[in-house]
Motif scaffolding. Structure first.
Motif, PDB file in Angstrom:
ATOM      1  N   GLN A 156       0.832  -1.200   0.000  1.00 45.89           N
ATOM      2  CA  GLN A 156       0.000   0.000   0.000  1.00 45.89           C
ATOM      3  C   GLN A 156       0.873   1.259   0.000  1.00 45.89           C
ATOM      4  OE1 GLN A 156      -3.316  -0.118  -0.264  1.00 45.89           O
ATOM      5  NE2 GLN A 156      -3.309  -2.365  -0.261  1.00 45.89           N
ATOM      6  N   ASN A 157       0.201   2.390  -0.374  1.00 45.84           N
ATOM      7  CA  ASN A 157       0.850   3.709  -0.324  1.00 45.84           C
ATOM      8  C   ASN A 157       2.118   3.732  -1.190  1.00 45.84           C
ATOM      9  OD1 ASN A 157      -1.123   4.519   1.607  1.00 45.84           O
ATOM     10  ND2 ASN A 157       0.143   3.699   3.271  1.00 45.84           N
ATOM     11  N   LEU A 158       1.927   3.511  -2.484  1.00 47.93           N
ATOM     12  CA  LEU A 158       3.045   3.519  -3.417  1.00 47.93           C
ATOM     13  C   LEU A 158       3.480   4.947  -3.723  1.00 47.93           C
ATOM     14  CD1 LEU A 158       1.828   0.827  -5.990  1.00 47.93           C
ATOM     15  CD2 LEU A 158       3.303   0.501  -4.015  1.00 47.93           C
ATOM     16  N   THR A 159       4.747   5.109  -4.000  1.00 40.50           N
ATOM     17  CA  THR A 159       5.294   6.397  -4.413  1.00 40.50           C
ATOM     18  C   THR A 159       5.085   6.601  -5.914  1.00 40.50           C
ATOM     19  OG1 THR A 159       7.476   5.467  -4.850  1.00 40.50           O
ATOM     20  CG2 THR A 159       7.040   6.221  -2.599  1.00 40.50           C
ATOM     21  N   TRP A 160       5.385   7.828  -6.378  1.00 35.82           N
ATOM     22  CA  TRP A 160       5.257   8.088  -7.803  1.00 35.82           C
ATOM     23  C   TRP A 160       6.186   7.176  -8.604  1.00 35.82           C
ATOM     24  CZ3 TRP A 160       5.188  14.208  -8.246  1.00 35.82           C
ATOM     25  CH2 TRP A 160       3.987  14.673  -7.665  1.00 35.82           C
ATOM     26  N   THR A 161       7.382   6.979  -8.106  1.00 30.91           N
ATOM     27  CA  THR A 161       8.330   6.109  -8.803  1.00 30.91           C
ATOM     28  C   THR A 161       7.786   4.688  -8.903  1.00 30.91           C
ATOM     29  OG1 THR A 161      10.146   7.448  -7.960  1.00 30.91           O
ATOM     30  CG2 THR A 161      10.691   5.254  -8.782  1.00 30.91           C
ATOM     31  N   GLN A 162       7.201   4.203  -7.837  1.00 25.57           N
ATOM     32  CA  GLN A 162       6.672   2.839  -7.845  1.00 25.57           C
ATOM     33  C   GLN A 162       5.443   2.734  -8.733  1.00 25.57           C
ATOM     34  OE1 GLN A 162       6.113   2.290  -3.649  1.00 25.57           O
ATOM     35  NE2 GLN A 162       8.273   1.710  -3.284  1.00 25.57           N
ATOM     36  N   HIS A 163       4.614   3.779  -8.742  1.00 31.23           N
ATOM     37  CA  HIS A 163       3.459   3.780  -9.649  1.00 31.23           C
ATOM     38  C   HIS A 163       3.915   3.746 -11.102  1.00 31.23           C
ATOM     39  CE1 HIS A 163      -0.227   4.046  -7.357  1.00 31.23           C
ATOM     40  NE2 HIS A 163       0.321   4.934  -6.525  1.00 31.23           N
ATOM     41  N   ALA A 164       4.937   4.526 -11.437  1.00 25.55           N
ATOM     42  CA  ALA A 164       5.446   4.552 -12.803  1.00 25.55           C
ATOM     43  C   ALA A 164       6.023   3.193 -13.198  1.00 25.55           C
ATOM     44  CB  ALA A 164       6.498   5.648 -12.940  1.00 25.55           C
ATOM     45  N   PHE A 165       6.738   2.617 -12.262  1.00 24.49           N
ATOM     46  CA  PHE A 165       7.296   1.284 -12.548  1.00 24.49           C
ATOM     47  C   PHE A 165       6.178   0.263 -12.776  1.00 24.49           C
ATOM     48  CE2 PHE A 165       8.580  -2.898 -11.014  1.00 24.49           C
ATOM     49  CZ  PHE A 165       9.702  -3.138 -11.795  1.00 24.49           C
ATOM     50  N   ASN A 166       5.147   0.264 -11.937  1.00 25.67           N
ATOM     51  CA  ASN A 166       4.037  -0.679 -12.111  1.00 25.67           C
ATOM     52  C   ASN A 166       3.339  -0.485 -13.451  1.00 25.67           C
ATOM     53  OD1 ASN A 166       4.612  -1.690  -9.620  1.00 25.67           O
ATOM     54  ND2 ASN A 166       2.750  -0.978  -8.620  1.00 25.67           N
ATOM     55  N   GLU A 167       3.275   0.759 -13.906  1.00 26.24           N
ATOM     56  CA  GLU A 167       2.632   1.013 -15.188  1.00 26.24           C
ATOM     57  C   GLU A 167       3.428   0.395 -16.331  1.00 26.24           C
ATOM     58  OE1 GLU A 167       2.505   4.999 -17.359  1.00 26.24           O
ATOM     59  OE2 GLU A 167       0.569   4.917 -16.336  1.00 26.24           O
ATOM     60  N   LYS A 168       4.742   0.556 -16.337  1.00 23.59           N
ATOM     61  CA  LYS A 168       5.560  -0.018 -17.395  1.00 23.59           C
ATOM     62  C   LYS A 168       5.599  -1.546 -17.333  1.00 23.59           C
ATOM     63  CE  LYS A 168       6.672   3.650 -19.535  1.00 23.59           C
ATOM     64  NZ  LYS A 168       6.190   3.860 -20.917  1.00 23.59           N
ATOM     65  N   VAL A 169       5.694  -2.068 -16.151  1.00 22.17           N
ATOM     66  CA  VAL A 169       5.672  -3.526 -16.010  1.00 22.17           C
ATOM     67  C   VAL A 169       4.322  -4.086 -16.462  1.00 22.17           C
ATOM     68  CG1 VAL A 169       5.705  -5.393 -14.322  1.00 22.17           C
ATOM     69  CG2 VAL A 169       7.447  -3.635 -14.241  1.00 22.17           C
ATOM     70  N   GLY A 170       3.248  -3.358 -16.162  1.00 25.14           N
ATOM     71  CA  GLY A 170       1.934  -3.791 -16.627  1.00 25.14           C
ATOM     72  C   GLY A 170       1.811  -3.793 -18.137  1.00 25.14           C
ATOM     73  N   ASP A 171       2.463  -2.779 -18.799  1.00 21.44           N
ATOM     74  CA  ASP A 171       2.444  -2.753 -20.264  1.00 21.44           C
ATOM     75  C   ASP A 171       3.185  -3.953 -20.855  1.00 21.44           C
ATOM     76  OD1 ASP A 171       1.018  -0.409 -20.140  1.00 21.44           O
ATOM     77  OD2 ASP A 171       2.786   0.889 -20.373  1.00 21.44           O
ATOM     78  N   ILE A 172       4.313  -4.300 -20.256  1.00 18.67           N
ATOM     79  CA  ILE A 172       5.046  -5.477 -20.744  1.00 18.67           C
ATOM     80  C   ILE A 172       4.226  -6.742 -20.514  1.00 18.67           C
ATOM     81  CG2 ILE A 172       7.143  -6.846 -20.481  1.00 18.67           C
ATOM     82  CD1 ILE A 172       8.604  -4.316 -19.670  1.00 18.67           C
ATOM     83  N   ARG A 173       3.601  -6.823 -19.353  1.00 23.52           N
ATOM     84  CA  ARG A 173       2.781  -8.001 -19.062  1.00 23.52           C
ATOM     85  C   ARG A 173       1.613  -8.111 -20.030  1.00 23.52           C
ATOM     86  NH1 ARG A 173      -1.831  -8.665 -15.942  1.00 23.52           N
ATOM     87  NH2 ARG A 173      -2.156 -10.763 -15.069  1.00 23.52           N
ATOM     88  N   ASN A 174       1.091  -6.984 -20.489  1.00 26.72           N
ATOM     89  CA  ASN A 174      -0.034  -7.014 -21.423  1.00 26.72           C
ATOM     90  C   ASN A 174       0.347  -7.640 -22.761  1.00 26.72           C
ATOM     91  OD1 ASN A 174      -1.881  -5.874 -19.667  1.00 26.72           O
ATOM     92  ND2 ASN A 174      -1.427  -3.763 -20.320  1.00 26.72           N
ATOM     93  N   VAL A 175       1.641  -7.670 -23.089  1.00 30.56           N
ATOM     94  CA  VAL A 175       2.066  -8.374 -24.295  1.00 30.56           C
ATOM     95  C   VAL A 175       1.711  -9.858 -24.175  1.00 30.56           C
ATOM     96  CG1 VAL A 175       4.048  -8.994 -25.713  1.00 30.56           C
ATOM     97  CG2 VAL A 175       3.888  -6.699 -24.752  1.00 30.56           C
ATOM     98  N   ALA A 176       1.977 -10.447 -23.017  1.00 30.97           N
ATOM     99  CA  ALA A 176       1.626 -11.849 -22.795  1.00 30.97           C
ATOM    100  C   ALA A 176       0.118 -12.043 -22.721  1.00 30.97           C
ATOM    101  CB  ALA A 176       2.285 -12.361 -21.523  1.00 30.97           C
ATOM    102  N   VAL A 177      -0.573 -11.098 -22.078  1.00 28.36           N
ATOM    103  CA  VAL A 177      -2.030 -11.202 -21.991  1.00 28.36           C
ATOM    104  C   VAL A 177      -2.654 -11.149 -23.378  1.00 28.36           C
ATOM    105  CG1 VAL A 177      -4.109 -10.116 -21.086  1.00 28.36           C
ATOM    106  CG2 VAL A 177      -2.069 -10.269 -19.657  1.00 28.36           C
ATOM    107  N   GLU A 178      -2.161 -10.252 -24.221  1.00 22.82           N
ATOM    108  CA  GLU A 178      -2.685 -10.154 -25.576  1.00 22.82           C
ATOM    109  C   GLU A 178      -2.378 -11.411 -26.376  1.00 22.82           C
ATOM    110  OE1 GLU A 178      -2.378  -7.207 -29.503  1.00 22.82           O
ATOM    111  OE2 GLU A 178      -1.228  -6.799 -27.676  1.00 22.82           O
ATOM    112  N   ALA A 179      -1.192 -11.978 -26.179  1.00 21.10           N
ATOM    113  CA  ALA A 179      -0.852 -13.208 -26.898  1.00 21.10           C
ATOM    114  C   ALA A 179      -1.782 -14.350 -26.496  1.00 21.10           C
ATOM    115  CB  ALA A 179       0.602 -13.578 -26.625  1.00 21.10           C
ATOM    116  N   PHE A 180      -2.075 -14.486 -25.206  1.00 18.05           N
ATOM    117  CA  PHE A 180      -2.985 -15.551 -24.769  1.00 18.05           C
ATOM    118  C   PHE A 180      -4.399 -15.288 -25.259  1.00 18.05           C
ATOM    119  CE2 PHE A 180       0.380 -16.828 -21.898  1.00 18.05           C
ATOM    120  CZ  PHE A 180       0.169 -18.190 -21.766  1.00 18.05           C
ATOM    121  N   ALA A 181      -4.813 -14.013 -25.304  1.00 16.44           N
ATOM    122  CA  ALA A 181      -6.144 -13.703 -25.825  1.00 16.44           C
ATOM    123  C   ALA A 181      -6.247 -14.059 -27.308  1.00 16.44           C
ATOM    124  CB  ALA A 181      -6.453 -12.224 -25.604  1.00 16.44           C
TER     125      ALA A 181
END
Length: 530
Positions: free
Chosen positions: A418-443
């Protein structure tokens, strides 16, 4: 009969008979002298001095013996002794006859036994000779097998024609079953139309989820693995039809009875073809189109992910999906999917499919078949991917996964506290974009191959081969830029589960913080989290 002194006279022929007669004569003479009454051997005295006559006796023997007549008494005694001697001789003759009959019967039995033994030996000798003759003529029979088969087919055809003619000429009798044909006549008009060069490309792509060129390439690659030879009884199914049955079944997910109607084949034949072609795809095409990247390919993947998302050292995105199955007969609790059951309000069973996807949305590693109740982190620990990383084959790179995976030296996951910093939010956003490559492939995988969207008829032990074939065909279509039809993409419903130990490496934790800091200060972090 014994004498008064206890000695029994000898009996026999000649002198022995005279001795017996003298003995019996003296015995009865003494008895008659001692008796006050007349000697009557035929029974008790009857009134009027008459006695009962025996059947068959002569009159002299039936007359009573007169008192005081020694001559008549002697004649009666002589007659009795003669009768007794005749009876004893008859007994001796019967005994001798019985002994002779026994000897003849024994000799006959021995003769029959000898004959049977000889006949059995002759039979075995003939059998051995027959076996030797069969062994000698085996090669000749093999050479003439084709002609014999042709003759047999001709005979069967003639019998069928005669049977059909007789059946049409006369009505069937009660309890009589007409002989059936062993091949059912089915229509292949739909497949003949699809296989025609004039068939529209758009219709072919809609039916098989790929263009004609890609389909021809797959048929050519699998030709030697799935081709069968013609026999005298039937022609083999062509390679293109075999591959088409499998791909159409995977693409549409239709039941086998509809596949049978489409291609004009039996239901069991279609099921067998699907498994055979999937096995050939796994053994022949998987080493070419689904393999872990070597050092050169890993370098290209790192450059692609960093150029698109700004995260360095990433060679793939990882995701785990669930494939619905029918409740298995064994270990049913292990395959029970509680999260899908709670969301859909329907009892669900599944197996897991873990995959690593490159920047081109093609699979580089798959792990198939673990029960659906197993969380994602445990599936990762039991996969070959974990063993490959433990052996140092990651090329100093890492994989990006969701929150259901633990943070390790080679697995990069988002922050979950909980209570993520701006840096951690930005990192989660980029990691989520990379993860979406796998999600799109499975879809796209489940959209292209509709058999993965619903419970399949394939047995649990055969399902990993079918799923592996789907992943290989997905890679072929993605590498050859085969576009999907404008359909609604399949929505994935795979609930993330938090691992028991989210962080398993302090070094990886510090590396993640460093990457997050560089993303923000190098300008790669977005602003969607504000």
């Amino acid at each position: 009969m014994r004498s008064p002194s206890g000695a029994r006279p000898s009996s026999g022929g000649g002198a022995a008979a005279d001795d017996d007669f003298a003995f019996y004569y003296s015995f009865f003479q003494d008895a008659a002298a001692a008796s006050p009454l007349p000697l009557a051997l035929d029974g008790a005295a009857m009134p009027n001095n008459r006695r009962r006559k025996r059947g068959g006796d002569d009159d002299s023997a039936a007359e009573p013996i007169k008192d005081g007549s020694n001559n008549g008494r002697k004649r009666s005694i002589a007659t009795i002794i003669t009768s007794l001697a005749a009876l004893e001789a008859e007994d001796h003759a019967d005994s001798a006859g019985a002994a002779d009959a026994s000897r003849r019967e024994l000799a006959l039995l021995e003769s029959n036994a000898d004959n049977k033994s000889q006949a059995m030996m002759d039979y075995f000798a003939k059998m051995e000779g027959s076996f030797d003759a069969d062994a000698d003529s085996e090669a000749a029979e093999a050479r003439s097998g084709l002609s014999a088969s042709a003759a047999a087919v001709a005979v069967v055809a003639a019998e069928e024609a005669a049977t059909n003619t007789a059946a049409s000429a006369s009505p069937p009798r009660a309890g009589h079953h007409q002989r059936r044909l062993w091949v059912k006549d089915r229509s292949q008009a739909w497949w003949d139309q699809c296989n025609s060069p004039d068939f529209p490309e758009a219709e072919f792509r809609r039916a098989f989820r790929m263009g004609r060129e890609t389909f021809d390439m797959i048929c050519e690659a699998l030709g030697s693995a799935v081709a069968k030879e013609d026999t005298m009884l039937r022609a083999a199914i062509p390679v293109r039809q075999r591959v088409a049955v499998c791909i159409w079944r995977l693409a549409t997910g239709e039941p086998l009875r509809l596949v049978s109607k489409r291609f004009g084949l039996g239901i069991s034949t279609c099921h067998k073809l699907v498994l055979e072609v999937c096995g050939a795809i796994k053994s022949v095409l998987m080493p070419r189109f689904l393999q872990w990247p070597d050092e050169a390919a890993a370098g290209r993947f790192k450059e692609g992910f960093e150029r698109s998302f700004g995260v360095p050292g990433v060679i793939g995105a990882m995701y785990t999906t669930h494939i619905p199955i029918i409740a298995p007969k064994i270990s049913v609790a292990a395959y029970f999917n509680r999260r899908h059951t709670e969301r859909n309000q329907k009892t669900s069973y599944s197996i897991t499919l873990q995959g690593v996807v490159g920047p081109d949305r093609a699979f580089t590693d798959v792990c198939i078949g673990w029960p659906g109740s197993m969380p994602d982190d445990q599936v990762l620990e039991k996969s070959m991917l974990h063993q490959r990383a433990a052996a140092g084959m990651m090329h100093d790179a890492c994989l990006v996964g969701g929150a259901s995976y633990p943070l390790m030296d080679w697995v990069l996951v988002p922050y979950t506290h909980q209570n993520l910093t701006w840096t951690q939010h930005a990192f989660n956003e980029k990691v989520g974009d990379i993860r979406n490559v796998a999600v799109e492939a499975f879809a796209r995988l489940k959209t292209r191959w509709a058999c993965l969207q619903k419970r399949t008829e394939v047995k649990l032990q055969d399902l990993p081969v079918v799923l592996g074939a789907c992943c290989v065909l997905h890679n072929i279509c993605e590498m050859r830029r085969e576009e999907l039809e404008p359909e609604v993409p399949f929505a994935l419903f795979d609930d993330a589960t938090t691992p028991e130990t989210p962080v398993r490496s302090e070094t990886a934790k510090q590396e993640r913080d460093s990457i997050a800091h560089n993303l923000l200060h190098r300008g790669f972090a977005g602003t969607t989290f504000f």
